[in-house]
Design an enzyme around this catalytic site. Structure first.
Site, PDB file in Angstrom:
ATOM      1  N   ASP A   1     -17.660 -27.859 -25.752  1.00 54.49           N
ATOM      2  CA  ASP A   1     -17.812 -26.434 -26.007  1.00 54.49           C
ATOM      3  C   ASP A   1     -16.351 -25.823 -25.546  1.00 54.49           C
ATOM      4  OD1 ASP A   1     -20.087 -24.445 -26.281  1.00 54.49           O
ATOM      5  OD2 ASP A   1     -18.598 -23.253 -25.100  1.00 54.49           O
TER       6      ASP A   1
ATOM      7  N   ASP B   1     -19.182 -22.424 -30.753  1.00 57.02           N
ATOM      8  CA  ASP B   1     -17.770 -23.155 -30.060  1.00 57.02           C
ATOM      9  C   ASP B   1     -18.245 -24.181 -29.806  1.00 57.02           C
ATOM     10  OD1 ASP B   1     -19.946 -22.245 -28.225  1.00 57.02           O
ATOM     11  OD2 ASP B   1     -18.176 -21.246 -27.050  1.00 57.02           O
TER      12      ASP B   1
END
Lengths: 391, 720
Positions: B592, B635
């Site tokens: 992430d 993300d």
């Protein structure tokens, strides 16, 4: 002073020609008729006396003259080979003295005209000898021997010509072969025909015919007309024929010394041609004219001119020396052959010897052996001598 | 044809008989008389010839004897006998005498002792050594050569005759006459000074007689029965049975001699030769008479022809009249009777002619009608023929059309089949299937094909081409497709032609190339090829589009990494594989991005996108080639580690940690460029410790833990 004297002597000489402007006859059998006619014409123009020249066939000359003498029909002058002078009785010739000779006439030449104790004519040319004529068209190098000549036969015949021609039956030609075998028809005043040399020469001479070197029926035509026409490569002929052959063949004409028989040199006869003077009517008035003509013919100037135009050898010493100094090849051969020649005997018996030889040769060609032909020659001569009352 | 004799034939036969019979009878009589005359004439002629010869010899001998007598008085002979020096002149005279005496070959002048002084043409040695010399001496001794009389002697001596050709006979006559010094009156005896001897060889005399002989005649001269002279070939047989001989006595004498020499001239003619000559003559005369008779016959025949010609013409005229020819009598006859008949026939001809003219006109009208009818029929027949021809043509055209229709149907079916087949083919077999179908349609053309696939150019497929051509064509086609270069519609290689067909996409880009080895293609085949290529192009284009769509469905457009859908499929497949092959574990990383929201907020979404792209690049760099990267959305990223056990996953984790803090992103802002640290949080789990269904959750949980740690640490730093 000298000129009046000369004039006077000339006038005297002319005065001595009691019969000025006379006409005289001259007979001859020489092949070069032109030069005789020219001299006669020149003399006629100079002296005013006409000399008419009549030529005869050479083979008939002797008999014609003898017949003429018998019948009284003779010319004032005859030009004959010196051996004819031996017949001075038959020809009723006039003896001459030394005053008839030019002072420069060669003594040897003069001697040929003396028979017995007298001189019976005046010599005018000499030589009269045979030589080898050849045609350069067929012959590049003339043969020096008969062996060489015979070898050339096939090559010459391949070119379309015949080998050689001469007057085979005429003894003047045969006698050159007799000379090669050291024979001679006269020994002094004796006729010598039945000799080993004669037999050998006859054998050899007949052999030339039987081998085909020359045809037995070859006459003077072979040596003269046919040779000049280019039909023969060689001919044997005398100096009298030089001018004619030279004129006919031009650059192709050549002359050489007669070929040798092995090591033996052919020896032709030489003689002189002489002016003789038959006593036809015995006209003393003509004698000075005859004498003047004789001197004119023998003069250095005439003699040089004869040589220059005919290559006939002069009897005048000065003219002969000029001829000897000539550098041309032809004169050189003529003189070389003259040296090899033997002078013809001037004996009166020579005429009989010629005839006897001719008859013997006839027998030889008819099949008689050389020895019997030679014996026949001598027998004929002896018989003729006996008939004349000579020993 | 009337029976019986023709008058003209009888007239002709009579004429011929009258002309030939008398002539033939007279000729036969003349021929007989001629033969009789010939027989007797031949014998008479031989006798006459012999008589002429004998006279000739006697005459010539007589002339010779007279000349010799005169010659003996020539003074030259005496002079030569007197002196040897004159022999030259005598020789000329002897030569002249011989040349003027045709029978004489040589002449000798002998002296009183019978020795030769001069000669011409003879042989002195032969004479002196031969028998004739003996005879002469004996005659001299016997005083037989005296008183100016001539003595005639015969001799036999080949050498004296002088011609070797006659050596065998060698006979001759010698005539001797004395030569005196002075002419004397008759009767006075005096000794001779010499003698002239003339030789007359018989061969020479015989030669003088020869011209009298004809070719078939042979002559011999005999003396006392002995042959003295004969033919030069020696062929004379005195007892020849075949010969007809005639003899004549020849007596040779001189006016100046009491002697005579007796000879016999014997002439022979071959009997068979003469008979054959007579036969020849008979043949010649008979031939001549025959020719004359033939000429007479010809003349009679010509006369007969002339006489019977009017008869024949009249016959012909009447025959022609009978056959309807009325115009052959224009020429008048020479004979009045015939001329009257001709005129009568002429008048009849005019009448008949008028009638015929009328008939002819009617016939003409009928013929015209007939010919028109025939013309109509002819045209009708022509029309039928034309109709038939057109039916055949149309039938042919229809057949051809049907054939083409059938072919087109076949091709359409084939194309349809090809379309269906190709739709069903998997990628790799598309080209092969297309090639098989084309080959099936056009087995005569070797071909090759190269098309584009999803991964670039597919391998070249070919059927029926040699290796060299295949290589060369492969290069040409690859170049054209790779660089999108134009390709000529026809290529040439190794003396072969290749027809090219390009497959175009809807955007006109090249999708493939089909090449047929053919010098030329007919228009139909070319169209079909184009159609086929269009269909093939559509299929290829569809295939490519599908591949692209598939790719797009599984790819994140920002980072070009596989998307969430792809991740789910991949995770499902990996789980399925693990079930099948438990010994092959796999690992999963969940990553992430840190600070994405902040970047978006501070620097805009473009900066956030750059941050995500930078992280995707870092992940790609540290991953192995066998590892698969995904952007799960927002993300969040994932890495599926093939064969990833705990250990190997820890190694990747170390590499990821090593990258933390090493990368910065330069971003433009109103206050100038700002450098943003690229950082991310990650967690991972491996199937060797976590079952697959929990794997994502485990990894995601660990990532959150890590993220928490990151934010805590960042806040601590910020406080400090």
């Amino acid at each position: 002073m000298r000129f009046p004297a000369l004039l006077l002597s000339s006038l005297c000489a002319l005065a001595s020609f009691a019969h000025a402007g006379q006409s005289l006859q001259l007979w001859h059998a020489h092949q070069s008729h032109d030069f005789i006619a020219q001299i006669a014409a020149d003399f006629s123009r100079q002296s005013g006396h006409q000399i008419k020249v009549t030529p005869f066939a050479p083979g008939e000359a002797k008999a014609e003259l003898l017949l003429g003498a018998q019948s009284g029909l003779m010319p004032d002058i005859i030009l004959v080979p010196s051996d004819f002078l031996g017949l001075y009785q038959e020809l009723r010739l006039r003896p001459v003295d030394n005053g008839w000779n030019d002072p420069d006439t060669m003594p040897a030449a003069r001697a040929t005209t003396v028979v017995g104790r007298s001189q019976w004519g005046v010599p005018v040319i000499q030589g009269n000898h045979l030589m080898l004529f050849y045609n350069r068209k067929y012959v590049s190098e003339p043969a020096s021997s008969w062996e060489q000549l015979i070898k050339q036969k096939s090559a010459i015949e391949a070119k379309g010509a015949q080998l050689i021609g001469w007057n085979y039956g005429e003894m003047y030609w045969f006698v050159a072969f007799l000379g090669a075998f050291d024979g001679w028809p006269m020994d002094g005043d004796e006729i010598t025909l039945n000799t080993p040399a004669m037999i050998a020469a006859l054998d050899y001479y007949k052999g030339l015919s039987s081998q085909g070197v020359i045809a037995a029926d070859c006459t003077y035509d072979c040596a003269q007309k046919k040779f000049n026409a280019g039909e023969y490569a060689y001919a044997i002929n005398g100096d009298w024929a030089l001018a004619d052959s030279r004129r006919e063949l031009g650059q192709n004409f050549g002359v050489a010394v007669l070929p040798m028989v092995g090591e033996r040199q052919l020896k032709p006869m030489s003689s002189t041609y002489a002016l003789a003077f038959p006593m036809v009517n015995d006209d003393p008035g003509k004698v000075p004219i005859l004498k003047a003509f004789a001197r004119y013919f023998q003069s250095t100037e005439r003699q040089q001119k004869i040589f220059a135009t005919t290559r006939l050898l002069p009897v005048n010493r000065k003219a002969f020396n000029v001829a000897k100094s000539s550098t041309d090849a032809e004169t050189s051969v003529i003189l070389q052959q003259l040296e090899l020649a033997r002078p013809m005997p001037s004996s009166p018996l020579m005429a009989l010897a010629w005839q006897a030889m001719a008859k013997g040769h006839q027998r030889l060609m008819a099949g008689a052996s050389a020895s019997s032909a030679a014996a026949a020659m001598q027998a004929l001569a002896d018989r003729e001598l006996a008939k004349r009352g000579d020993p | 044809m009337a029976k019986g004799f023709h008058l003209r034939h009888l007239l002709g036969a009579a004429l011929l008989l009258a002309a030939l019979l008398p002539a033939a009878v007279v000729s036969v009589m003349m021929l007989d008389r001629h033969f009789t005359t010939l027989q007797s004439k031949s014998t008479q002629e031989m006798a006459r010839t012999l008589d002429t010869m004998a006279d000739d010899v006697r005459f010539k001998f007589s002339i010779f004897a007279n000349n010799l007598q005169l010659f003996s008085r020539d003074r030259l002979m005496i002079q030569a006998l007197d002196s040897f020096l004159f022999a030259g002149h005598a020789f000329n005279a002897l030569q002249s005498f011989v040349e003027q005496s045709p029978l004489v070959s040589s002449v000798y002048l002998l002296d009183a002792e019978m020795l030769v002084v001069e000669e011409f043409g003879g042989n002195i040695v032969a004479l002196e050594e031969g028998p004739l010399s003996q005879q002469l001496r004996q005659a001299q001794k016997q005083n037989r050569i005296a008183d100016g009389r001539q003595l005639l002697l015969t001799f036999h001596d080949a050498r004296l005759v002088g011609d070797e050709a006659y050596a065998e006979t060698g006979n001759g006559i010698a005539v001797v006459v004395p030569v005196y010094r002075h002419s004397s009156r008759e009767g006075v005896t005096r000794p001779a000074e010499g003698y002239l001897l003339a030789i007359l060889p018989w061969p020479g005399i015989y030669s003088a007689l020869s011209p009298h002989l004809k070719e078939r005649e042979r002559l011999a001269v005999l003396r006392n029965g002995q042959l003295i002279a004969g033919p030069s070939d020696g062929h004379f047989n005195l007892s020849d049975d075949d010969a007809v001989a005639t003899a004549e006595r020849l007596t040779i004498g001189s006016n100046y001699s009491d002697q005579t020499l007796e000879y016999t001239l014997l002439m022979q003619v071959s009997r068979s030769l003469r008979n054959s000559e007579v036969a020849q003559a008979r043949l010649e005369v008979s031939t001549t008479i025959g020719m004359l008779l033939a000429a007479a016959g010809l003349a009679a025949w010509a006369l007969m022809r002339w006489l019977i010609a009017p008869f024949r013409r009249l016959t012909t005229l009447i025959e022609d009249f009978g056959h309807g020819n009325y115009h052959s009598a224009d020429q008048p006859f020479g004979f009045a009777e015939f001329e009257e008949v001709r005129l009568l026939l002429g008048r009849m001809a005019d009448t008949i002619g008028a009638q015929l003219h009328s008939l002819r006109e009617q016939n003409l009208a009928l013929e015209t009608a007939n010919s028109e009818k025939e013309e109509y029929n002819r045209r009708l027949l022509g029309f039928n023929d034309e109709l038939e021809r057109r039916v055949i043509e149309k039938t042919g055209a229809l057949s051809e059309s049907l054939r083409r229709e059938e072919k087109s149907r076949q091709i359409l079916q084939a194309l349809l089949h090809i379309g269906v087949e190709l739709q069903q083919e998997s990628d790799g077999e598309l080209e092969s299937a297309a090639l098989v179908e084309l080959r099936h349609l056009y087995p005569e053309y070797p071909l090759a094909m190269l098309v584009k696939g999803p991964q670039g150019l597919s391998p070249l497929v070919q059927a029926g081409l040699d290796e060299a051509s295949t290589d060369w064509l492969g290069k040409q086609m690859a170049a054209a497709l790779s660089a999108n270069l134009p390709l000529a519609p026809e290529l040439r290689f190794a003396n072969s032609s290749f027809q090219t067909f390009t497959m175009y996409a809807s955007n006109n880009s090249k999708l493939g190339i089909l090449v047929l080895k053919a010098e030329a293609l007919e228009l139909g085949a070319r169209d079909i090829m184009r159609l086929f290529c269009k269909q093939l192009a559509a299929i290829i284009e569809g295939r490519l589009l599908n591949a692209e769509l598939d790719r797009m469905a599984h790819t994140d457009s920002l980072t070009n990494l596989a998307n969430r859908k792809a991740f789910d499929e991949a995770l499902g497949q990996a789980s399925a594989m693990l079930t099948r092959y438990p010994e092959h574990p796999f690992g999963l990383f969940i990553i992430d991005a840190n600070g994405l929201k902040e970047a978006n907020d501070k620097f805009g979404h473009a900066a956030g996108d750059q941050l995500l792209v930078a992280i995707a690049r870092i992940l790609s760099q540290v991953s192995r080639k066998t590892d698969r990267l995904f952007r799960l959305g927002g993300d969040e990223f994932a890495i599926l580690v093939t064969g990833g056990n705990s250990h190997s996953c820890s190694l990747l984790a170390e590499r990821l940690k090593a990258e933390q803090g090493r990368h910065r992103l330069e971003l433009p802002s109103v206050a100038g460029n700002v450098s943003l640290l690229v950082s991310f949080a990650f967690g991972y789990a491996s199937t060797d410790e976590t079952p697959p269904p929990q794997l994502f959750r485990e990894a995601d949980s660990r990532m959150y833990s890590a993220k928490q740690r990151h934010y805590q640490e960042n806040r601590r730093y910020e406080r400090h």
